[in-house]
Design a protein around this motif. Structure first.
Motif, short mmCIF file in Angstrom:
data_model
loop_
_atom_site.label_atom_id
_atom_site.label_comp_id
_atom_site.label_asym_id
_atom_site.label_seq_id
_atom_site.Cartn_x
_atom_site.Cartn_y
_atom_site.Cartn_z
N HIS A 21 -6.76 -70.01 -5.72
CA HIS A 21 -6.76 -70.91 -4.55
C HIS A 21 -5.55 -70.73 -3.65
CE1 HIS A 21 -3.98 -72.95 -7.18
NE2 HIS A 21 -3.67 -73.81 -6.24
N THR A 22 -4.49 -70.07 -4.16
CA THR A 22 -3.31 -69.84 -3.31
C THR A 22 -3.47 -68.56 -2.48
OG1 THR A 22 -2.22 -68.67 -5.12
CG2 THR A 22 -1.71 -71.02 -4.88
N SER A 44 -3.92 -70.82 -10.09
CA SER A 44 -3.48 -69.46 -9.74
C SER A 44 -1.97 -69.35 -9.84
CB SER A 44 -3.85 -69.05 -8.31
OG SER A 44 -4.30 -70.07 -7.53
N GLU A 46 1.78 -68.78 -7.97
CA GLU A 46 2.39 -69.31 -6.74
C GLU A 46 1.99 -68.43 -5.55
OE1 GLU A 46 4.15 -71.94 -6.32
OE2 GLU A 46 5.20 -72.42 -8.19
N GLY A 68 -0.86 -71.32 -12.83
CA GLY A 68 -1.10 -70.76 -14.15
C GLY A 68 -1.55 -69.33 -14.03
N ASP A 69 -1.32 -68.57 -15.09
CA ASP A 69 -1.72 -67.17 -15.10
C ASP A 69 -3.13 -67.05 -15.68
OD1 ASP A 69 -1.91 -64.32 -15.69
OD2 ASP A 69 0.27 -64.28 -15.42
N LEU A 91 -11.75 -66.43 -8.17
CA LEU A 91 -11.22 -65.50 -7.16
C LEU A 91 -9.85 -64.96 -7.54
CD1 LEU A 91 -12.99 -67.83 -5.45
CD2 LEU A 91 -12.26 -66.42 -3.55
N TYR A 106 -1.41 -53.86 -15.32
CA TYR A 106 -1.51 -55.24 -14.83
C TYR A 106 -2.85 -55.47 -14.13
CZ TYR A 106 -0.81 -59.48 -12.18
OH TYR A 106 -0.99 -60.74 -11.65
N THR A 135 -16.41 -60.58 -6.93
CA THR A 135 -15.92 -59.21 -7.09
C THR A 135 -15.86 -58.54 -5.71
OG1 THR A 135 -18.07 -58.23 -7.61
CG2 THR A 135 -16.80 -59.11 -9.46
N THR A 136 -16.48 -57.40 -5.53
CA THR A 136 -16.28 -56.65 -4.28
C THR A 136 -17.36 -55.59 -4.12
OG1 THR A 136 -14.79 -55.06 -3.21
CG2 THR A 136 -14.65 -55.18 -5.58
N TYR A 161 -8.50 -50.21 -9.20
CA TYR A 161 -9.02 -51.49 -8.68
C TYR A 161 -10.54 -51.52 -8.74
CZ TYR A 161 -10.56 -55.10 -5.43
OH TYR A 161 -11.22 -56.17 -4.86
N LYS A 165 -13.14 -53.88 -10.99
CA LYS A 165 -14.14 -54.80 -10.43
C LYS A 165 -15.54 -54.42 -10.93
CE LYS A 165 -11.85 -57.82 -8.07
NZ LYS A 165 -12.02 -59.27 -8.18
N ALA A 193 -18.59 -58.84 -1.82
CA ALA A 193 -18.42 -58.83 -0.36
C ALA A 193 -17.66 -57.58 0.05
CB ALA A 193 -17.68 -60.07 0.08
N ASN A 195 -15.05 -55.83 3.33
CA ASN A 195 -13.65 -55.97 3.74
C ASN A 195 -13.51 -57.26 4.53
OD1 ASN A 195 -13.62 -53.23 2.87
ND2 ASN A 195 -11.71 -53.04 4.01
N VAL A 196 -12.87 -58.21 3.92
CA VAL A 196 -12.84 -59.56 4.47
C VAL A 196 -11.57 -59.73 5.30
CG1 VAL A 196 -12.92 -61.99 3.89
CG2 VAL A 196 -14.14 -60.34 2.48
N1 LIG Z 1 -9.83 -59.73 0.92
C1 LIG Z 1 -10.80 -58.83 0.81
O1 LIG Z 1 -11.03 -58.02 1.71
C2 LIG Z 1 -11.69 -58.82 -0.40
C3 LIG Z 1 -12.86 -58.07 -0.35
C4 LIG Z 1 -13.72 -58.06 -1.46
C5 LIG Z 1 -13.37 -58.78 -2.58
N2 LIG Z 1 -12.20 -59.50 -2.63
C6 LIG Z 1 -11.92 -60.23 -3.85
O2 LIG Z 1 -11.80 -61.62 -3.52
C7 LIG Z 1 -10.87 -62.24 -4.40
C8 LIG Z 1 -9.77 -62.90 -3.59
O3 LIG Z 1 -9.13 -61.92 -2.81
P1 LIG Z 1 -8.02 -62.27 -1.72
O4 LIG Z 1 -8.15 -61.30 -0.63
O5 LIG Z 1 -8.07 -63.73 -1.41
O6 LIG Z 1 -6.69 -61.92 -2.54
P2 LIG Z 1 -5.25 -62.63 -2.50
O7 LIG Z 1 -4.28 -61.64 -3.04
O8 LIG Z 1 -4.97 -63.23 -1.19
O9 LIG Z 1 -5.40 -63.80 -3.57
C9 LIG Z 1 -5.45 -63.53 -4.94
C10 LIG Z 1 -5.33 -64.82 -5.69
O10 LIG Z 1 -5.40 -64.53 -7.09
C11 LIG Z 1 -4.27 -65.11 -7.72
N3 LIG Z 1 -3.84 -64.27 -8.85
C12 LIG Z 1 -3.53 -62.96 -8.84
N4 LIG Z 1 -3.13 -62.59 -10.07
C13 LIG Z 1 -3.21 -63.69 -10.86
C14 LIG Z 1 -2.93 -63.97 -12.21
N5 LIG Z 1 -2.48 -63.01 -13.04
N6 LIG Z 1 -3.12 -65.22 -12.67
C15 LIG Z 1 -3.58 -66.22 -11.85
N7 LIG Z 1 -3.85 -66.01 -10.55
C16 LIG Z 1 -3.66 -64.76 -10.07
C17 LIG Z 1 -3.19 -65.19 -6.66
O11 LIG Z 1 -2.22 -66.16 -7.03
C18 LIG Z 1 -4.01 -65.58 -5.46
O12 LIG Z 1 -4.24 -66.96 -5.48
C19 LIG Z 1 -10.37 -61.13 -5.33
O13 LIG Z 1 -11.17 -61.12 -6.49
C20 LIG Z 1 -10.63 -59.87 -4.53
O14 LIG Z 1 -10.75 -58.75 -5.36
C21 LIG Z 1 -11.36 -59.52 -1.55
#
Ligand SMILES: NC(=O)c1ccc[n+]([C@@H]2O[C@H](COP(=O)([O-])OP(=O)(O)OC[C@H]3O[C@@H](n4cnc5c(N)ncnc54)[C@H](O)[C@@H]3O)[C@@H](O)[C@H]2O)c1
Length: 357
Positions: A21-22, A44, A46, A68-69, A91, A106, A135-136, A161, A165, A193, A195-196
């Protein structure tokens, strides 16, 4: 009806956990759900930056915010059992291809075991009726062909990556078939989805954040792979899909289990170079360096999603064309860069405008 409600009031007064959510998408989703009257709970790490959407919208004061992790199985399960959510959207992930090369361990730990931990938490928390893993498009084995990938195409992924996924999808399917297919268990699905893009995303090595960062500090943005075609989507498009999927799972149950693509319309095929040119129309003073911008499309780097299933069965379809997608995205950045704006209110107005389309 609430002007933001495209979901038959299904989320009103429901408890919803969002992992991640962050992050960029998770924070937008939290805003939309809060405005629909849901009780939103986040789990999530920070936020990474002061300018992240989660921070600029002051979401920590507006929803239940827990750090939280996702790799901490016990903590995640405890949180689920304290909250007792109705819905859970996953997410939290390592979302960047480049980072997955820098630290593959990681990446795999977070994206694989994070998914396992999510479904274990769902499995051990009987209140959860709907669980959706995000996922993606990169989960598919990329054949570099011109057709969109369908939900039943093979999973794959060469870089860490994409592979993580693809694995996250296989984990979802395994939990679905092994633990969630019969009886009074949660209804489980995944959303794929493209490329967002949208205001509030400041991740490194993503095309629009890189351009806006360079513009804001009066630098030149270097464009990689101008010919790569990607399924560009304004952030509210896939979120509309995930929430629509959640609604269908809530109302009609296991009929809607499984994988779902949420991409742009089939004819909306645009390259990185097209994005650059469109952004330049809105911000002409932006400085770009790439000798190849504007060249004809090269076939390498093609990645498209077939959205027939979601359009026909969920009643979801993309609302914005390419120009509107880029315009909404740049509007979001310009709104947050204007210090006089209340960023949360700007995001709500963008959601309202989107819902009215
Ligand atoms: N942004 C895009 O273009 C896109 C496209 C397709 C899919 N996605 C997927 O959508 C989801 C969200 O993507 P986003 O763009 O918002 O990414 P983002 O990096 O903005 O957010 C990732 C979130 O995951 C949390 N996170 C990461 N590692 C963590 C851990 N070890 N423990 C707890 N929380 C953790 C972060 O704190 C953050 O809140 C992801 O699964 C990403 O793969 C994103």
């Amino acid at each position: 009806m609430n002007s933001l409600d495209l979901f038959s009031k299904c989320y009103k007064n429901k408890k919803v956990i969002i992992t991640g959510h962050t992050g960029f998408k998770g924070s937008w989703m939290a805003i939309w759900l809060k405005e629909l009257g849901a009780e939103v709970y986040g789990y999530s790490l920070e936020p990474s930056l002061e300018k992240d959407n989660f921070v600029t919208t002051e979401l920590s004061k507006k929803i239940n915010h827990n750090i939280g992790d996702i790799r901490d199985k016990e903590k995640l399960e405890t949180y689920f059992n304290e909250v007792k959510p109705d819905f859970a959207f996953h997410l939290a992930a390592q979302p960047l291809v480049i980072e997955s090369y820098n630290d593959p361990h990681y990446n795999f730990e977070t994206n694989l075991m994070g998914t396992v931990n999510f479904f274990e938490a769902v499995r051990n928390c009987p209140s959860v009726k709907v669980a959706v893993n995000i996922t993606t498009d990169k989960c598919y084995q990329n054949n570099e062909w011109m057709w969109g990938y369908r939900e039943n195409d093979a999973m794959g992924g060469d870089d860490p990556y994409s592979a993580s996924k693809g694995c996250s999808e296989l984990i979802t399917n395994s939990y679905l078939k092994s633990f969630f297919s019969k009886g009074n268990t949660a209804h489980v699905a995944s959303g794929r989805a493209g490329n967002v893009i949208g205001g509030g995303d400041w991740a490194e090595n993503r095309i629009i954040p890189d351009m806006i960062r360079a513009y804001h500090s009066n630098k030149t943005s270097i464009i990689r792979n101008p010919n790569s075609v990607r399924p560009w989507q304004f952030v509210l498009e896939p979120l509309f899909g995930y929430l629509k999927l959640g609604e269908k799972l809530w109302n009609d149950g296991k009929l809607f289990s499984g994988g779902w693509n949420f991409g742009p319309a089939a004819f909306e095929n645009y390259s990185v170079g097209d994005v650059v040119n469109e952004v330049k129309k809105i911000i002409p003073e932006i400085k770009i360096d790439s000798p190849n911008v504007g060249e004809k499309l090269h076939e390498a780097g093609l990645l498209k999603l077939d959205i027939t299933k979601a359009v026909n069965l969920l009643g979801w379809k993309p609302k914005l064309n390419f120009e509107e997608t880029i315009q909404s995205t740049i509007d979001g950045y310009l709104q947050e860069l204007n210090k006089n704006n209340n960023v949360y209110d700007c995001r709500v107005k963008q959601i309202e405008a989107y819902c009215k389309k």
